[in-house]
Design a protein around this motif. Structure first.
Motif, short mmCIF file in Angstrom:
data_model
loop_
_atom_site.label_atom_id
_atom_site.label_comp_id
_atom_site.label_asym_id
_atom_site.label_seq_id
_atom_site.Cartn_x
_atom_site.Cartn_y
_atom_site.Cartn_z
N ALA A 128 0.85 -1.19 0.04
CA ALA A 128 0.11 -0.09 -0.08
C ALA A 128 0.89 1.06 0.07
CB ALA A 128 -0.89 0.23 1.16
N VAL A 129 1.95 1.14 0.94
CA VAL A 129 3.01 2.64 0.96
C VAL A 129 3.58 2.54 -0.46
CG1 VAL A 129 4.52 3.52 2.17
CG2 VAL A 129 2.96 2.42 3.15
N GLU A 130 4.02 1.48 -0.84
CA GLU A 130 4.85 1.29 -2.08
C GLU A 130 4.08 1.79 -3.41
OE1 GLU A 130 8.06 -1.55 -4.36
OE2 GLU A 130 6.93 -2.02 -2.48
N SER A 131 2.88 1.73 -3.57
CA SER A 131 1.88 2.04 -4.52
C SER A 131 1.47 3.55 -4.32
CB SER A 131 0.60 1.11 -4.46
OG SER A 131 -0.19 1.18 -3.51
N GLY A 132 1.82 4.16 -3.20
CA GLY A 132 1.51 5.54 -3.02
C GLY A 132 0.18 5.87 -2.50
N THR A 133 -0.36 5.05 -1.73
CA THR A 133 -1.61 5.19 -0.98
C THR A 133 -1.46 6.57 -0.27
OG1 THR A 133 -2.27 2.92 -0.73
CG2 THR A 133 -3.17 4.32 0.67
N THR A 134 -2.51 7.43 -0.29
CA THR A 134 -2.87 8.69 0.40
C THR A 134 -3.15 8.33 1.66
OG1 THR A 134 -3.09 9.87 -1.67
CG2 THR A 134 -3.58 10.94 0.46
N GLY A 135 -2.33 8.81 2.90
CA GLY A 135 -2.58 8.59 4.17
C GLY A 135 -1.49 8.11 4.82
N LYS A 136 -1.89 7.44 6.01
CA LYS A 136 -0.76 6.61 6.78
C LYS A 136 -1.32 5.10 6.86
CE LYS A 136 2.90 6.37 9.28
NZ LYS A 136 4.12 6.52 8.91
N VAL A 137 -0.24 4.18 6.75
CA VAL A 137 -0.82 3.00 6.73
C VAL A 137 -0.13 2.37 8.27
CG1 VAL A 137 0.01 0.67 5.82
CG2 VAL A 137 -0.42 2.67 4.27
N LEU A 138 -0.95 1.78 8.70
CA LEU A 138 -0.55 1.23 10.19
C LEU A 138 -0.84 -0.25 10.29
CD1 LEU A 138 -2.31 4.14 12.09
CD2 LEU A 138 0.15 3.92 11.83
N ILE A 139 0.01 -0.84 11.16
CA ILE A 139 -0.32 -2.41 11.29
C ILE A 139 -0.49 -2.39 12.82
CG2 ILE A 139 0.84 -4.73 11.31
CD1 ILE A 139 2.53 -3.56 9.14
N THR A 140 -1.65 -3.09 13.05
CA THR A 140 -2.41 -3.42 14.40
C THR A 140 -1.62 -4.41 14.93
OG1 THR A 140 -4.27 -2.28 14.06
CG2 THR A 140 -3.93 -3.63 15.79
N ILE A 141 -0.70 -4.62 16.00
CA ILE A 141 0.08 -5.62 16.25
C ILE A 141 -0.68 -6.34 17.58
CG2 ILE A 141 2.29 -6.52 17.20
CD1 ILE A 141 2.37 -5.31 14.44
N SER A 142 -1.17 -5.34 18.46
CA SER A 142 -1.66 -6.14 19.58
C SER A 142 -2.91 -5.16 20.27
CB SER A 142 -0.88 -6.20 20.87
OG SER A 142 -0.22 -5.28 21.28
N GLU A 143 -3.47 -5.69 21.23
CA GLU A 143 -4.79 -4.77 21.89
C GLU A 143 -3.88 -3.63 22.81
OE1 GLU A 143 -7.92 -4.82 21.50
OE2 GLU A 143 -7.63 -6.68 20.04
N ALA A 144 -4.55 -2.53 22.75
CA ALA A 144 -3.94 -1.58 23.64
C ALA A 144 -3.77 -1.82 25.02
CB ALA A 144 -4.95 -0.31 23.37
#
Length: 342
Positions: free
Chosen positions: A326-342
């Motif tokens: 998604a980042v490499e293709s130029g997606t507008t915005g911020k890409v985040l990966i949810t790893i665990s519960e807060a």
């Protein structure tokens, strides 16, 4: 624990894999963070593809930025304790196994910063490289401040190229917080809403034939600082709107158009080019930037999300390859990966 790793360069879907790793103990001067959210930046996919050269270490873990909770502290650690909410940046710099695409990471304490009260982990994982890069770009002018605070850029005009990107978004917000007038450029009318939501007072499509005239109409004496993402493509426009003794802070050359210096034009302006790369900034500057960024966060000046002009795109840890794509293709915005519960 679960972690995403790679041991060769290549496409995300080919080289990234989800594995089980042992949880490491922090040594002196280190902390262990339970990662809640990992942030993905262009530098992450560029490193994964080998753009920076060299060979990846065995089980390199991608992603430099993230946010989470301090899980353990090593000897000689001051200022942080187990249970503290934190954000971190440059986690994998010279430590390929310490990237944030894993459930726990161990990093030196100087790469970990308190997450201000009221800020969520999505925000914490979104700042890091983008906000520190923007901060540096705003503090390198000859007659400008070397720290940011309310009023520090009062009376200054800042031009943010690529106002719809993550660095551009942070630059707009930090410049406004510091009192500057902000003009942003975008490549299309569809993207104009993003820098406007971030706080830019004026937005110009840099493809317009009269883009320089439009910018000059808002800054008749010229622009003090340009935060530049495409140095080669935008150099002529930058010089057309820069004031005498102005600064062009370059953090990327998107589009890869060759960057050529017009010696006569720059001499006439007594202009300054400043190149910006976090990896060689030095930790004292990064620490100062993080302190002031935290002050801006505490003041509510650095929000993220659709309403703030930076849409968030969430992926799970097992979708890390998709997040990189998604980042490499130029997606507008911020890409985040949810790893665990807060």
């Amino acid at each position: 624990m679960k972690a995403v790793v790679h041991d060769q360069h290549g496409p995300a879907e080919s080289v990234l894999r989800l594995v089980d790793r042992e949880i490491s103990e922090p040594a002196a001067g280190e902390v262990r963070v339970r990662v809640v959210v990992s942030g993905v930046n262009p530098t992450d996919w560029k490193a994964r593809t080998g753009m920076y050269g060299g060979e990846p270490a065995a089980e390199s873990v991608p992603n430099q930025d993230g946010a989470g909770v301090v899980d353990a502290v090593g000897p000689e650690v001051e200022g942080l304790a187990v249970g503290d909410r934190v954000w971190l940046s440059l986690a994998a710099y010279e430590r390929p196994g310490s990237g944030t695409a894993q459930e726990y990471t161990v990093v030196p304490v100087n790469r970990v910063f308190p997450l201000p009260e009221g800020a969520d982990f999505d925000l914490g994982a979104s700042i890091g490289i983008p906000a520190i890069t923007a901060y540096r770009a705003l503090t390198v002018a000859e007659d400008g401040p070397d720290r940011l605070a309310p009023g520090a850029l009062e009376g200054k005009v800042v031009l943010v190229a690529g106002g719809a990107g993550a660095v551009g978004h942070a630059a707009i917000q930090l410049a406004r917080w510091a009192g500057a007038t902000v003009i942003a450029t975008v490549s299309s009318e569809a993207k104009a809403a993003y820098p406007t939501a971030a706080g830019a007072q004026y937005v110009v499509n840099y493809r317009d034939a009269d883009a320089a005239e439009q910018i000059r109409s808002h800054a008749p004496d010229g622009v003090d600082i340009v935060v530049e993402v495409a140095a080669g493509a935008n150099n002529a426009l930058d010089l057309a709107v820069l004031r005498t003794r102005g600064t062009i802070a370059i953090y990327a050359n998107n589009g890869d158009q060759p960057f050529e210096v017009d010696v006569r034009a720059n001499m006439g302006l007594n202009s300054r080019y400043q190149f910006v790369l976090l990896y060689s900034m030095g930790w004292p500057l990064i620490t100062a930037a993080a302190e002031d960024i935290n002050a801006a966060i505490a003041a509510g000046a650095l929000p993220v999300g659709e309403a703030a002009g930076l849409p968030l795109h969430h992926f799970s840890l097992d979708q890390t390859a998709d997040a990189h794509q998604a980042v490499e293709s130029g997606t507008t915005g911020k890409v985040l990966i949810t790893i665990s519960e807060a």
